[in-house]
Enzyme design. Structure first.
Site, PDB file in Angstrom:
ATOM      1  N   CYS A  12      87.416   4.236 -35.535  1.00 54.53           N
ATOM      2  CA  CYS A  12      87.953   4.833 -34.313  1.00 54.53           C
ATOM      3  C   CYS A  12      88.616   3.747 -33.479  1.00 54.53           C
ATOM      4  O   CYS A  12      87.973   2.770 -33.109  1.00 54.53           O
ATOM      5  CB  CYS A  12      86.830   5.491 -33.518  1.00 54.53           C
ATOM      6  SG  CYS A  12      87.355   6.004 -31.881  1.00 54.53           S
ATOM      7  N   CYS A  18      85.233   3.183 -25.455  1.00 57.51           N
ATOM      8  CA  CYS A  18      84.603   4.464 -25.120  1.00 57.51           C
ATOM      9  C   CYS A  18      83.099   4.310 -24.987  1.00 57.51           C
ATOM     10  O   CYS A  18      82.509   4.689 -23.980  1.00 57.51           O
ATOM     11  CB  CYS A  18      84.968   5.495 -26.182  1.00 57.51           C
ATOM     12  SG  CYS A  18      83.978   6.992 -26.169  1.00 57.51           S
ATOM     13  N   CYS A  21      80.031   6.616 -29.124  1.00 59.43           N
ATOM     14  CA  CYS A  21      79.399   6.601 -30.450  1.00 59.43           C
ATOM     15  C   CYS A  21      78.801   5.219 -30.713  1.00 59.43           C
ATOM     16  O   CYS A  21      79.462   4.346 -31.257  1.00 59.43           O
ATOM     17  CB  CYS A  21      80.410   6.926 -31.539  1.00 59.43           C
ATOM     18  SG  CYS A  21      81.074   8.587 -31.433  1.00 59.43           S
ATOM     19  N   CYS A  95      89.300  12.574 -31.807  1.00 67.78           N
ATOM     20  CA  CYS A  95      87.989  11.925 -31.750  1.00 67.78           C
ATOM     21  C   CYS A  95      87.173  12.398 -32.939  1.00 67.78           C
ATOM     22  O   CYS A  95      87.228  13.567 -33.328  1.00 67.78           O
ATOM     23  CB  CYS A  95      87.316  12.295 -30.429  1.00 67.78           C
ATOM     24  SG  CYS A  95      85.552  12.002 -30.386  1.00 67.78           S
ATOM     25  N   GLN A 219      74.257  24.325 -25.954  1.00 66.94           N
ATOM     26  CA  GLN A 219      74.129  23.165 -26.850  1.00 66.94           C
ATOM     27  C   GLN A 219      75.494  22.827 -27.459  1.00 66.94           C
ATOM     28  O   GLN A 219      76.244  23.721 -27.822  1.00 66.94           O
ATOM     29  CB  GLN A 219      73.131  23.482 -27.969  1.00 66.94           C
ATOM     30  CG  GLN A 219      71.706  23.678 -27.473  1.00 66.94           C
ATOM     31  CD  GLN A 219      70.983  22.363 -27.230  1.00 66.94           C
ATOM     32  OE1 GLN A 219      71.513  21.281 -27.445  1.00 66.94           O
ATOM     33  NE2 GLN A 219      69.749  22.461 -26.762  1.00 66.94           N
ATOM     34  N   TYR A 248      61.569  25.627 -19.249  1.00 68.82           N
ATOM     35  CA  TYR A 248      62.839  24.880 -19.193  1.00 68.82           C
ATOM     36  C   TYR A 248      63.859  25.636 -20.066  1.00 68.82           C
ATOM     37  O   TYR A 248      64.478  25.052 -20.949  1.00 68.82           O
ATOM     38  CB  TYR A 248      62.675  23.446 -19.703  1.00 68.82           C
ATOM     39  CG  TYR A 248      61.526  22.684 -19.089  1.00 68.82           C
ATOM     40  CD1 TYR A 248      61.727  21.955 -17.923  1.00 68.82           C
ATOM     41  CD2 TYR A 248      60.259  22.688 -19.677  1.00 68.82           C
ATOM     42  CE1 TYR A 248      60.681  21.237 -17.357  1.00 68.82           C
ATOM     43  CE2 TYR A 248      59.203  21.976 -19.103  1.00 68.82           C
ATOM     44  CZ  TYR A 248      59.423  21.251 -17.947  1.00 68.82           C
ATOM     45  OH  TYR A 248      58.378  20.540 -17.398  1.00 68.82           O
ATOM     46  N   GLU A 269      63.046  28.567 -15.414  1.00 67.39           N
ATOM     47  CA  GLU A 269      64.145  27.604 -15.339  1.00 67.39           C
ATOM     48  C   GLU A 269      64.470  27.352 -13.875  1.00 67.39           C
ATOM     49  O   GLU A 269      64.418  28.252 -13.050  1.00 67.39           O
ATOM     50  CB  GLU A 269      65.349  28.186 -16.107  1.00 67.39           C
ATOM     51  CG  GLU A 269      66.708  27.603 -15.796  1.00 67.39           C
ATOM     52  CD  GLU A 269      66.850  26.136 -16.181  1.00 67.39           C
ATOM     53  OE1 GLU A 269      66.461  25.773 -17.305  1.00 67.39           O
ATOM     54  OE2 GLU A 269      67.341  25.364 -15.332  1.00 67.39           O
ATOM     55  N   ASP A 317      61.104  22.850 -23.601  1.00 63.77           N
ATOM     56  CA  ASP A 317      62.290  22.062 -23.941  1.00 63.77           C
ATOM     57  C   ASP A 317      62.759  21.335 -22.686  1.00 63.77           C
ATOM     58  O   ASP A 317      63.814  21.646 -22.123  1.00 63.77           O
ATOM     59  CB  ASP A 317      63.378  23.025 -24.461  1.00 63.77           C
ATOM     60  CG  ASP A 317      64.623  22.287 -24.928  1.00 63.77           C
ATOM     61  OD1 ASP A 317      64.605  21.045 -25.005  1.00 63.77           O
ATOM     62  OD2 ASP A 317      65.629  22.971 -25.212  1.00 63.77           O
ATOM     63  N   CYS A 344      64.607  16.018 -26.280  1.00 62.38           N
ATOM     64  CA  CYS A 344      65.834  15.265 -26.524  1.00 62.38           C
ATOM     65  C   CYS A 344      65.612  13.790 -26.216  1.00 62.38           C
ATOM     66  O   CYS A 344      66.550  13.013 -26.168  1.00 62.38           O
ATOM     67  CB  CYS A 344      66.979  15.837 -25.691  1.00 62.38           C
ATOM     68  SG  CYS A 344      66.621  15.898 -23.940  1.00 62.38           S
TER      69      CYS A 344
HETATM   70  N1  SAH Z   1      66.189  25.360 -23.688  1.00 62.78           N
HETATM   71  C1  SAH Z   1      67.552  25.354 -23.260  1.00 62.78           C
HETATM   72  C2  SAH Z   1      67.879  24.294 -22.206  1.00 62.78           C
HETATM   73  C3  SAH Z   1      67.202  22.965 -22.348  1.00 62.78           C
HETATM   74  S1  SAH Z   1      67.835  21.711 -21.265  1.00 62.78           S
HETATM   75  C4  SAH Z   1      68.484  25.273 -24.444  1.00 62.78           C
HETATM   76  O1  SAH Z   1      68.102  24.845 -25.525  1.00 62.78           O
HETATM   77  O2  SAH Z   1      69.649  25.648 -24.306  1.00 62.78           O
HETATM   78  C5  SAH Z   1      66.549  21.545 -20.089  1.00 62.78           C
HETATM   79  C6  SAH Z   1      66.569  22.583 -18.981  1.00 62.78           C
HETATM   80  O3  SAH Z   1      65.476  22.314 -18.089  1.00 62.78           O
HETATM   81  C7  SAH Z   1      67.818  22.567 -18.118  1.00 62.78           C
HETATM   82  O4  SAH Z   1      68.373  23.858 -18.130  1.00 62.78           O
HETATM   83  C8  SAH Z   1      67.308  22.207 -16.694  1.00 62.78           C
HETATM   84  O5  SAH Z   1      68.006  22.889 -15.672  1.00 62.78           O
HETATM   85  C9  SAH Z   1      65.871  22.659 -16.764  1.00 62.78           C
HETATM   86  N2  SAH Z   1      64.928  21.993 -15.853  1.00 62.78           N
HETATM   87  C10 SAH Z   1      64.911  20.686 -15.469  1.00 62.78           C
HETATM   88  N3  SAH Z   1      63.852  20.444 -14.697  1.00 62.78           N
HETATM   89  C11 SAH Z   1      63.162  21.610 -14.564  1.00 62.78           C
HETATM   90  C12 SAH Z   1      61.958  21.985 -13.885  1.00 62.78           C
HETATM   91  N4  SAH Z   1      61.258  21.102 -13.184  1.00 62.78           N
HETATM   92  N5  SAH Z   1      61.552  23.259 -13.995  1.00 62.78           N
HETATM   93  C13 SAH Z   1      62.258  24.172 -14.706  1.00 62.78           C
HETATM   94  N6  SAH Z   1      63.397  23.865 -15.370  1.00 62.78           N
HETATM   95  C14 SAH Z   1      63.855  22.607 -15.305  1.00 62.78           C
END
Ligand code: SAH
Length: 386
Positions: A12, A18, A21, A95, A219, A248, A269, A317, A344
């Site tokens: 690249c 950048c 990567c 890219c 995602q 989350y 959320e 998550d 993540c």
């Molecule tokens: N599970 C979803 C999003 C995961 S990202 C997916 O796979 O698409 C993590 C998420 O947690 C985000 O949307 C963020 O807004 C939320 N988040 C962050 N802190 C939080 C909290 N204290 N309570 C509830 N949600 C929260």
């Protein structure tokens, strides 16, 4: 060091400027090996991971592509990325990890500007109109959204511009004007208006349809997301009767996929827009056994614990910072039979596993999923039970 720079440049031309990567100089095989080893090492006290889930074709996976627009010294339009840690624009036409159609559309837009007398925005002087282009694509549906981020709501001869762009790219399904007149590093402003098509795209994931608006979270690697969620469902082991919490939950994707095999699902959320999208996604897919709550996940779980609400499976998550002590304490108190932790950031994952282990949970299975080839990011799923 100089040798490394050269290899990077072969793959690249802008890699070293950048910085997106980090692993561009490794073969994909080497990348998977390195991710797998570092994950195994971190997980050593808890569980031996299953084989890392990689991509068959690890390039061009990003369904969301952004380009910043500006001018070079001769006032020619340029588009690309900000140089790492600066506001200088590095021109980029294609890219390695971005959707290729999206990259081509960006180049076409740049080519049209002159004949339409549209000037790119200049951050220093505040002159010019076009600040950014954002393109989002639906992997399963093929739908394409072009978002033109402008410094002012008025775009001269916009109808002809739309016509010209569609002539070059009839595959575009919607075009949105977004106005960002603030001095900010955010890409999107608050005002937006569809000037062609419905103003959003849809994509399918796990057999469900999801609406993606210019600013909604979705995602970025659709191929791997499918595998990640399938793993989460395998670990959840639902039989149709369970009460499930998707903590989350973002726009509700995981919880909605779980809802088919569960008695009922709750989603929690913190982001208001994400919850609104989750509610509309559930309606769109005619799911009646799911409810979404706008709340802090820790507070919500604490309330569940105080009210002694039963919970069979906890899907979580959290963001990169991981979960909170409040959340984990409440989770241990409610004591669901299974916890499926999607992460993540393996560092905060391991921190949280340590906490849950002290509360009597054991990590039964875990696996890393490569969601971001050519970068050093690792995504993982873990199954915990008492
Ligand atoms: N599970 C979803 C999003 C995961 S990202 C997916 O796979 O698409 C993590 C998420 O947690 C985000 O949307 C963020 O807004 C939320 N988040 C962050 N802190 C939080 C909290 N204290 N309570 C509830 N949600 C929260």
């Amino acid at each position: 060091m100089a040798g490394e720079k050269k290899t990077k440049q072969k793959v690249c031309p802008v890699a070293s400027k950048c910085g997106g990567c980090q692993w561009i100089n490794k073969s994909y095989e080497e990348q998977l090996k390195a991710k797998s080893m570092s994950f195994r090492k971190l997980m050593e006290p808890y569980c031996r991971p299953e084989a890392i889930i990689g991509m068959e074709n690890p390039k061009y996976y990003r369904n969301k592509v952004h380009a910043v627009f500006g001018e070079d010294q001769r006032h020619n339009a340029i588009s690309g990325i900000y140089e790492e840690k600066s506001h200088r624009i590095v021109p980029v036409d294609s890219c390695l990890i971005e959707n290729q159609k999206a990259d081509k559309i960006i180049v076409s837009i740049r080519g049209l500007l002159k004949s339409f007398k549209i000037r790119p925005y200049n951050e220093d002087t505040g002159f010019g109109l076009l600040r950014h282009v954002l393109i989002r694509t639906g992997y399963a549906t093929g739908e394409i959204m072009v978002v033109l981020v402008l410094s002012s709501p008025i775009m001269p001869s916009k109808n002809n511009f739309v016509k010209a762009l569609l002539k070059l790219h009839p595959e575009i399904t919607t075009i949105v004007l977004n106005v960002n007149d603030k001095d900010t590093s955010m890409i999107l402003g608050e005002r937006e208006k569809a000037i062609y098509g419905k103003g959003y795209i849809e994509d399918r994931l796990g057999g469900m349809t999801f609406r993606i608006s210019p600013g909604s979270f979705y995602q970025v690697n659709p191929v791997q997301t499918e595998k990640l969620y399938a793993k989460a469902m395998e670990y959840a082991g639902l039989t149709g009767k369970e009460t499930v919490l998707d903590a989350y939950c973002g726009t509700g994707t995981i919880g909605m996929i779980a809802s088919r095999d569960a008695g009922r699902v709750l989603g929690v959320e913190l982001n208001k827009d994400a919850v609104r999208d989750a509610v509309s996604n559930a309606r769109r897919n005619r799911i009646s056994n799911i409810r979404f709550y706008l709340n802090d996940a820790g507070k919500f779980l604490l309330e569940m614990a105080e009210e002694k609400m039963p919970l069979d499976v906890l899907l979580m998550d959290p963001p990169r910072s991981g979960s909170s002590e409040e959340f984990l304490t409440a989770a241990a108190k409610i004591a669901p039979g299974r916890i499926v932790y999607i992460s993540c950031n393996p560092v905060t994952l391991v921190r949280d596993l340590k906490f849950l282990t002290k509360k009597g949970y054991r990590t039964q299975k875990c696996v890393a999923v490569d969601m971001f080839p050519y970068t050093d990011a690792v995504e993982a799923v873990c199954l915990l039970s008492k």
